[in-house]
Structures are given as structure tokens and as C-alpha cells.
Write a protein that holds these residues in place. Structure first.
Motif, PDB file in Angstrom:
ATOM      1  N   VAL A  17       3.394  -4.317  -5.985  1.00  0.00           N
ATOM      2  CA  VAL A  17       4.152  -3.084  -6.256  1.00  0.00           C
ATOM      3  C   VAL A  17       3.028  -1.835  -6.408  1.00  0.00           C
ATOM      4  O   VAL A  17       2.272  -1.999  -7.380  1.00  0.00           O
ATOM      5  N   ALA A  18       3.102  -1.161  -5.620  1.00  0.00           N
ATOM      6  CA  ALA A  18       2.203   0.129  -5.502  1.00  0.00           C
ATOM      7  C   ALA A  18       2.792   1.274  -6.177  1.00  0.00           C
ATOM      8  O   ALA A  18       3.872   1.596  -5.975  1.00  0.00           O
ATOM      9  N   ILE A  19       1.947   2.000  -6.884  1.00  0.00           N
ATOM     10  CA  ILE A  19       2.361   3.169  -7.310  1.00  0.00           C
ATOM     11  C   ILE A  19       1.598   4.377  -6.954  1.00  0.00           C
ATOM     12  O   ILE A  19       0.547   4.548  -6.832  1.00  0.00           O
ATOM     13  N   PRO A  72       2.468  -3.259   0.302  1.00  0.00           N
ATOM     14  CA  PRO A  72       3.244  -3.626  -1.076  1.00  0.00           C
ATOM     15  C   PRO A  72       4.445  -3.944  -0.593  1.00  0.00           C
ATOM     16  O   PRO A  72       5.271  -3.720   0.717  1.00  0.00           O
ATOM     17  N   SER A  73       5.224  -4.661  -1.241  1.00  0.00           N
ATOM     18  CA  SER A  73       6.765  -4.941  -1.028  1.00  0.00           C
ATOM     19  C   SER A  73       7.716  -3.745  -1.737  1.00  0.00           C
ATOM     20  O   SER A  73       8.663  -3.626  -1.343  1.00  0.00           O
ATOM     21  N   LEU A  74       6.912  -2.947  -2.583  1.00  0.00           N
ATOM     22  CA  LEU A  74       7.794  -1.970  -3.276  1.00  0.00           C
ATOM     23  C   LEU A  74       6.577  -0.760  -3.563  1.00  0.00           C
ATOM     24  O   LEU A  74       5.486  -1.446  -3.917  1.00  0.00           O
ATOM     25  N   ILE A  75       7.278   0.494  -3.359  1.00  0.00           N
ATOM     26  CA  ILE A  75       6.265   1.647  -3.731  1.00  0.00           C
ATOM     27  C   ILE A  75       7.165   2.351  -4.623  1.00  0.00           C
ATOM     28  O   ILE A  75       8.340   2.738  -4.356  1.00  0.00           O
ATOM     29  N   LEU A  76       6.566   2.723  -5.846  1.00  0.00           N
ATOM     30  CA  LEU A  76       7.404   3.750  -6.835  1.00  0.00           C
ATOM     31  C   LEU A  76       6.526   4.821  -6.919  1.00  0.00           C
ATOM     32  O   LEU A  76       5.290   4.932  -7.177  1.00  0.00           O
ATOM     33  N   ALA A  77       7.012   5.993  -6.223  1.00  0.00           N
ATOM     34  CA  ALA A  77       6.387   7.164  -5.959  1.00  0.00           C
ATOM     35  C   ALA A  77       6.751   8.392  -6.652  1.00  0.00           C
ATOM     36  O   ALA A  77       8.208   8.648  -6.802  1.00  0.00           O
ATOM     37  N   VAL A  78       6.124   9.176  -7.036  1.00  0.00           N
ATOM     38  CA  VAL A  78       6.480  10.654  -7.677  1.00  0.00           C
ATOM     39  C   VAL A  78       5.830  11.768  -6.914  1.00  0.00           C
ATOM     40  O   VAL A  78       4.729  11.847  -6.526  1.00  0.00           O
TER      41      VAL A  78
END
Length: 246
Positions: A104-106, A177-183
Motif C-alpha cells: 500500500v503506497a501513501i 502497489p496494489s493500493l494507493i492512498l493519496a492526498v
């Protein structure tokens, strides 16, 4: 993208949380491989923070699952006693955090790339510290695809802050990543809108490769995002609930 055989990479189930002027109530959300979901409005920051397991962002009820496994959940006990078969909730009723998976990448408001003699070196060296080996050629190829070769050759000490955000976005995508959580780090108005569009294009590369992307945006810039990645959709949060807006 919501095909029956696909499992969501991120699933939010009956989530409720509260922090200062932000409130989430009974939020249900699924992000599938290839999705780029934008969240806007009051509560959107809190949603991404809960999913990213940030301090003081635990839910008061509900669960966040990554590929079916809980990464954050609200315990059945308030900490005053022990629930049956579950360890008690600790920390004034906050949700119990689990380990956030490595893939998971942030992307945060503060760029997470190291200073270096070139943007390319900054990305390679930052990923190496995370135990991810990416060749300079791989970084260069992405830069060429985005027409950002000059940025990769420039020293991080000489480029603008907005360009550091671009490097950080490339860093996250190159983690595969399988998921990116981005702001979204951008202000509502920018002198150079090209930088914002390149940032969206970089996120779209991850979604096209099969990653799920959850993006908290401060701007209602959905037309621009839809041009870059037509499958993108958005949820607008507001006090008392949320609604699909695109």
C-alpha cells in the motif's frame, strides 16, 4: 471495473469516525483494481486518514479491509472490560489498527522523496530505503512517458515544491502497489495547471496497471481528471452523509 470475479483491494464497511469538524457516518466504500475513486468535502480527509492508519484517526465503529483482511476495526469492547473472543479496544474507544500491508503506497501533502543531485536519483534512493529496487532506466522510462525527462535530470535542490510532489507521485507508482492512498497537495488555484494534470496522469498509470487509487482532493477538478482517466468517479462527503457526484 466492478466485475464479480474481482476482489476489492480496499473495503470500508459501516465506518463511523469523528475528529474536530469532520464526521463520517455509516460509510460503505469499495475500491477495486483499476479504480480511481476521488473523495471530496467534509470528512474526506478523515476517511483517507482512517484507511492509512494515521494517529488519532481510528473509527468509532466499522471496519477497513485490505483484500479481505481487516487493517482497522472497531473492537466490541470499549476498554472497560473484555469482549468475548476479542481483545479489548484501547485508547478511548479508538479502532484497533493492524499492520498496513507493504504494498500500500501513501502520497501525502509533504513530499516523501529524499534530496538528491537529480530527481531520478531521489526516486531510486528513496525506494531503496524502503527495500524496493528500481532501476534508473525504469524511472527514466516513466519520465519519458509523462514528458518529465527534464524534471528527472534536475537537482531536487533547484526545483519547485510542486515538482517535488510530482516526483513523490512517481515514487509511489513505481512501488507497484496494489493500493494507493493519496492526498491531493494542490491549492484550488495554481499558476501552472500543467503540473496538476501531470500528477493526475501519474496516478492514472497506476490505475491502468491494476492498482486501486483512493484520492482525497481539495478541488472539484473532476472534468480534468476524467479526461486523464475516464473511469474515475467521485464521492462528495458532507455533514450527515455522502453522495456519488461523478
Amino acid at each position: 471495473m466492478h466485475q464479480a470475479q474481482l476482489e476489492p483491494v480496499l473495503e470500508v464497511v459501516k465506518l463511523a469516525a469523528k475528529r474536530a469538524n469532520e464526521t463520517l457516518a455509516d460509510v460503505n466504500l469499495a475500491v477495486y483494481p483499476g479504480d480511481l475513486v476521488v473523495v471530496l468535502g467534509a470528512g474526506a480527509d478523515l476517511l483517507v486518514d482512517v484507511c492509512a492508519r494515521r494517529p488519532k484517526s481510528g473509527p468509532t465503529s466499522g471496519t477497513v479491509r485490505y483484500r479481505g483482511e481487516p487493517v482497522v476495526e472497531r473492537g466490541r469492547s470499549s476498554g472497560r472490560g473484555r469482549g468475548r473472543g476479542r481483545e479489548p479496544d484501547r485508547g478511548r474507544g479508538r479502532g484497533r489498527p493492524r499492520v498496513l500491508p507493504a504494498n500500500v503506497a501513501i502520497i501525502d501533502k509533504i513530499p516523501g522523496v529524499l534530496p538528491a543531485r537529480s530527481g531520478q536519483d531521489a526516486i531510486v534512493e528513496t525506494l531503496a530505503l524502503k527495500g524496493i529496487n528500481v532501476s534508473p532506466r525504469h524511472v527514466s522510462d516513466m519520465g519519458d512517458a509523462l514528458e518529465l525527462g527534464d524534471l528527472l535530470r534536475a537537482s531536487t535542490y533547484e526545483i519547485a515544491g510542486s515538482e517535488l510532489h510530482l516526483l513523490d507521485c512517481m515514487r509511489a507508482v513505481l512501488e507497484a502497489p496494489s493500493l494507493i492512498l493519496a492526498v491531493d497537495p494542490w491549492p484550488r488555484r495554481m499558476r501552472n495547471e500543467t503540473v496538476r494534470e501531470k500528477w493526475y496522469e501519474t496516478l492514472a498509470i497506476a490505475a491502468k496497471a491494476g492498482a486501486g487509487v483512493l484520492l482525497r482532493s481539495a478541488t472539484d477538478d473532476l472534468d480534468r481528471l476524467a479526461r486523464v482517466y475516464p473511469p474515475a468517479n467521485a464521492l462528495m462527503f458532507h455533514f450527515g452523509g455522502y453522495e456519488l457526484v461523478a
